[in-house]
Design a protein around this motif. Structure first.
Motif, PDB file in Angstrom:
ATOM      1  N   ARG A 135       0.751  -1.400  -0.245  1.00  0.00           N
ATOM      2  CA  ARG A 135      -0.118  -0.032  -0.151  1.00  0.00           C
ATOM      3  C   ARG A 135       0.824   1.172  -0.034  1.00  0.00           C
ATOM      4  N   GLN A 151       3.053   4.471  -1.179  1.00  0.00           N
ATOM      5  CA  GLN A 151       2.989   4.976  -2.432  1.00  0.00           C
ATOM      6  C   GLN A 151       4.320   4.910  -3.309  1.00  0.00           C
ATOM      7  N   ASN A 188      -1.750   0.284  -6.561  1.00  0.00           N
ATOM      8  CA  ASN A 188      -2.601   1.009  -5.813  1.00  0.00           C
ATOM      9  C   ASN A 188      -2.260   2.679  -6.009  1.00  0.00           C
ATOM     10  N   PRO A 189      -1.175   2.872  -5.640  1.00  0.00           N
ATOM     11  CA  PRO A 189      -0.884   4.328  -5.563  1.00  0.00           C
ATOM     12  C   PRO A 189      -1.238   5.238  -6.761  1.00  0.00           C
ATOM     13  N   LEU A 227      -4.982   5.333  -7.460  1.00  0.00           N
ATOM     14  CA  LEU A 227      -5.495   6.142  -6.695  1.00  0.00           C
ATOM     15  C   LEU A 227      -5.222   7.618  -6.995  1.00  0.00           C
ATOM     16  N   VAL A 244      -0.433  13.116  -3.058  1.00  0.00           N
ATOM     17  CA  VAL A 244      -0.599  11.978  -2.195  1.00  0.00           C
ATOM     18  C   VAL A 244      -1.980  11.595  -1.612  1.00  0.00           C
ATOM     19  N   ALA A 245      -2.689  11.837  -2.526  1.00  0.00           N
ATOM     20  CA  ALA A 245      -4.605  11.690  -2.461  1.00  0.00           C
ATOM     21  C   ALA A 245      -4.801  11.977  -0.829  1.00  0.00           C
ATOM     22  N   PRO A 300      -5.253   8.354   1.192  1.00  0.00           N
ATOM     23  CA  PRO A 300      -3.826   8.151   0.914  1.00  0.00           C
ATOM     24  C   PRO A 300      -3.684   6.749   0.257  1.00  0.00           C
ATOM     25  N   SER A 301      -4.565   5.844   0.593  1.00  0.00           N
ATOM     26  CA  SER A 301      -4.286   4.535   0.062  1.00  0.00           C
ATOM     27  C   SER A 301      -5.480   3.879  -0.602  1.00  0.00           C
ATOM     28  N   GLY A 359      -7.302   0.506  -1.266  1.00  0.00           N
ATOM     29  CA  GLY A 359      -7.279  -1.040  -0.959  1.00  0.00           C
ATOM     30  C   GLY A 359      -7.600  -1.968  -1.936  1.00  0.00           C
TER      31      GLY A 359
END
Lengths: 486, 486
Positions: A161, A163, B133-134, B137, B320-321, B325-326, B328
């Motif tokens: 997870r 970044q 994931n990142p 996102l 960094v959203a 910030p994550s 799933g």
């Protein structure tokens, strides 16, 4: 897509080039300036932060150089060939002072001070912050998680997870420095000597479909390494299936259970039930590992509810610093060379918190009580001020509420800023990364005992004094008054 | 600290090795399985996400190999030499199907499906999620920012707050794919062909202390490149000092003002006042650029208040959203080879959202109306099901509230999963990263018009149908019933 090879040399903001070019055209590019890195507010509602990434910054500066490919790219942006040619010589020739890796720092304190030609100090801004901001943030978050775990081991398991790849590696390191015990991340383990740990995933249980069979396969593989296995028990049903199957397999094979891991459900209820069932089955030495969306608050609450959890697996919330995923560290001009003397600069703002401390390169010292060994206060001073005499009482005062005064007695003084680079030359011994990391981790453990625990509290901590020397305070007031007069 | 050279080969969780070893000891390591990557909930309260990072995953898989150094490290962890020797041959020999880079995806949909030997698919889990994931996102976050900006250009400027170097580079790319126009990040610009932009910092104004002098120096350097300069006007006081000085310098030099940038204060009030002052001074063509803690909500509110801002500089909150910030995203076992046929697997949970869709490698198709050109619904199907016949009405139904049925007519069907790797062989044309990135950006722009805007709304969007084919739905129900019976 062909593999792009990132160039650290170009990790900079375009506006840096624009400004460097403006200085160069005006013949001001070698003018010496002082820049300082600091943050304005500690993250997560706390008082302090753990400065991490400092060694990496020193290394970045020492190696700064634009490659042919970098220069070609810059030329393609439309800058004149003479300027691009000038950039070929770009190196960091200045001086970097900074706190030791892992040092506890407070809002407004210069974590890094740079002195050097303005073109160099302009170029490196963004990458320095890109290194220090997230690593300091995550170290601080991890420090809080470790505090909440009250001495229980914490396993960092955030790779999936985090970044990106850098974040996964450097945030594992930051967490380890802060006191986390191990990581799931092999590469972080290899690079920084962090112990790596792991159990198994739900997929192992789902493979054959039969949980007992999967546990048997797992246990047999672990026995061969001389280990008592850890079983992940929540694939189907922790209490009705997972734990009974783990116990049955352990009995069948005549082995001890190293630990069981619970990754879902109510961790307080499940851990208590599991503890009871394990104890009744004669597995009193089996540990309980918990994971699943943990952070310092959940761990503290589970502890309050007396959940018998022995080890904590913490991932996402720690490695992305979920409740505050960015640290607002900034890089500000503090002084400019004017005919051989430092002329101070201040950034004003309607928001008093955003007004900078002028002058520099500043000194940052920490007072420590000879009597108790605790740290008492920090002081920012102008470059030419002498250190306080430990044999005399020393008066400090709050820079806003100046009537709040404290007389310090019987103290020692620690100079927090060490010289990492002098006139472009790296002064650090060439230590391998694992040694540097281990030293930072030890330093955190030492400091943890030297700061009052009231300051380290997770919520609403007591404030720690960070004051300005009288000369620095006077300078700041004068500059603010004179600006307000315009 | 010597420069550590990260090895992508070791970006894996330790437990992967433990499980691979258990399979290997049991002789099951080459058993073929199906793994699928999906997320359970769209981020930021939205409906959709933009799948980004897919090409990088393909490249990672195609290049997977442990180096001598990696193997040495693994041996040092205490695994038996035979197992370490076995790992020397680790490659990805399986098949990867996935959506095209930049495809709009919804909860529960397989973004990537992998088919191959379990040892390989076990090893790559964490790095795949660490890439997808990142990036997914941040692309989704940036898509929202672009939507809020309603066609105004958006500049990404998050390098200094991004969570590390990789995040800075790949999140710039993700934002660009989502529709952001340019980046401040030189390296992201070089690698992916993103236009780079920049103005100047407060430090330039603070250098000499005199704002007008600084603007003169700046303007003269910009004129030489044939540009009308952009002035950052809020170093001291935007309305009383910055803008009047910018206008005075422009008049003095007889040039146009390209833009002014406001980085603090109330952006609605300041932009309106600046617009008025610029217009009155004859600079109607000067643009107004705003920055400072912006995100989609602030931009939308400023638009509602009719702030005359022409361009938006967005950093921290996007890269960094910040509000989530994550992502799933998970990687789950969907099927296992049993004597040449795929035996489905399901992960159950008390939380119905966490129950997986069994069977695979699944197909994922998207229905599009021939009449309107809009996308109508998505459907997950088992591997052997034929595609719906476009000449016949097709019934879909909600997998939970099965009475909610829809008959689709007059549609085309898009097969969303493309084959990136087949039996270990990369099928993608060897395109440079900037071409891949540009194609993904165009694809996002195309899809934006094909989805109803009700689905793309920032808050409380209409839901988009993601249904299961009847055979898949039946399989899932059967498996759930049979598990519940135990």
């Amino acid at each position: 897509m062909r593999s792009p090879t990132p160039s650290e040399g170009l990790l900079a903001d375009e506006y840096a080039l624009e400004m460097m070019r403006a200085y160069w055209l005006a013949g001001q590019h070698r003018r010496r300036v002082v820049k300082e890195v600091f943050f304005r507010k500690a993250p997560f509602g706390g008082q302090l932060a753990l400065a991490v990434g400092i060694n990496q910054v020193a290394q970045y500066l020492a190696e700064l150089k634009l490659s042919e490919e970098d220069l070609e790219y810059i030329a393609g942006l439309g800058f004149e060939p003479e300027f691009v040619e000038h950039l070929r010589g770009l190196r960091f020739t200045g001086t970097m002072r900074a706190v030791a890796e892992g040092t506890f720092v407070f809002p407004g304190e210069p974590i890094i001070t740079l002195v050097g030609p303005i073109e160099e100090l302009t170029y490196v801004e963004a990458r320095i912050l890109n290194i220090v901001n997230p690593q300091t943030l995550v170290a601080t978050k991890a420090f809080r998680v470790v505090e909440a775990a009250e001495g229980d081991p914490v396993l960092e398991m955030g790779l999936r997870r985090a970044q990106g790849g850098d974040a996964a590696i450097y945030h594992s390191r930051a967490a380890y420095i802060a006191g986390v015990d191990s990581t799931s991340n092999l590469e972080a383990g290899r690079l920084f000597g962090i112990p790596v740990k792991g159990t198994h995933a739900h997929a192992l249980v789902m493979l054959g479909g039969d949980e007992k069979e999967a546990f048997r396969l797992w246990a047999q593989s672990q026995i061969k390494l001389g280990r008592n296995p850890t079983f992940l028990i929540d694939t189907y049903d922790s209490l009705r299936s997972g734990l009974p199957n783990a116990i049955a397999v352990a009995r069948e094979l005549g082995i001890r259970i190293g630990a069981i891991r619970i990754d879902s459900g109510d961790l307080a209820y499940l851990s208590k039930e599991c503890r009871r069932m394990l104890d009744e089955a004669g597995f009193k030495d089996a540990k309980i590992v918990a994971s699943g969306d943990l952070d310092e608050y959940v761990i503290r609450d589970l502890k309050l509810q007396k959940a018998p959890i022995d080890m904590w697996g913490v991932g996402t919330n720690m490695v992305v610093a979920a409740d505050q995923p960015s640290l607002g560290g900034v890089y500000k001009l503090a002084a400019v060379d004017e005919n051989g003397t430092w002329s101070p600069r201040i950034k004003i703002s309607e928001n008093p918190e955003k007004v900078t401390h002028p002058g520099g390169p500043k000194q940052l010292i920490r007072f420590r009580s000879k009597e108790t060994g605790y740290y008492l206060a920090d002081l920012l001073m102008l470059p030419d001020e002498p250190l306080p005499d430990p044999d005399k009482p020393f008066l400090i005062f709050d820079p806003v509420h100046t009537w709040k005064k404290t007389v310090l007695r019987n103290f020692t003084v620690e100079d927090l800023l060490l010289t990492y680079i002098e006139d472009g030359k790296l002064l650090l011994p060439d230590q391998p990364p694992d040694r540097v990391t281990a030293a930072a981790r030890e330093w955190v453990a030492v400091q943890r005992k030297r700061f009052y625990e009231e300051i380290q509290r997770l919520t609403n901590p007591a404030s720690y004094k960070v004051d300005l020397s009288e000369p620095l305070w006077r300078l700041k007031m004068q500059m603010l008054e004179s600006m307000a007069r315009h």
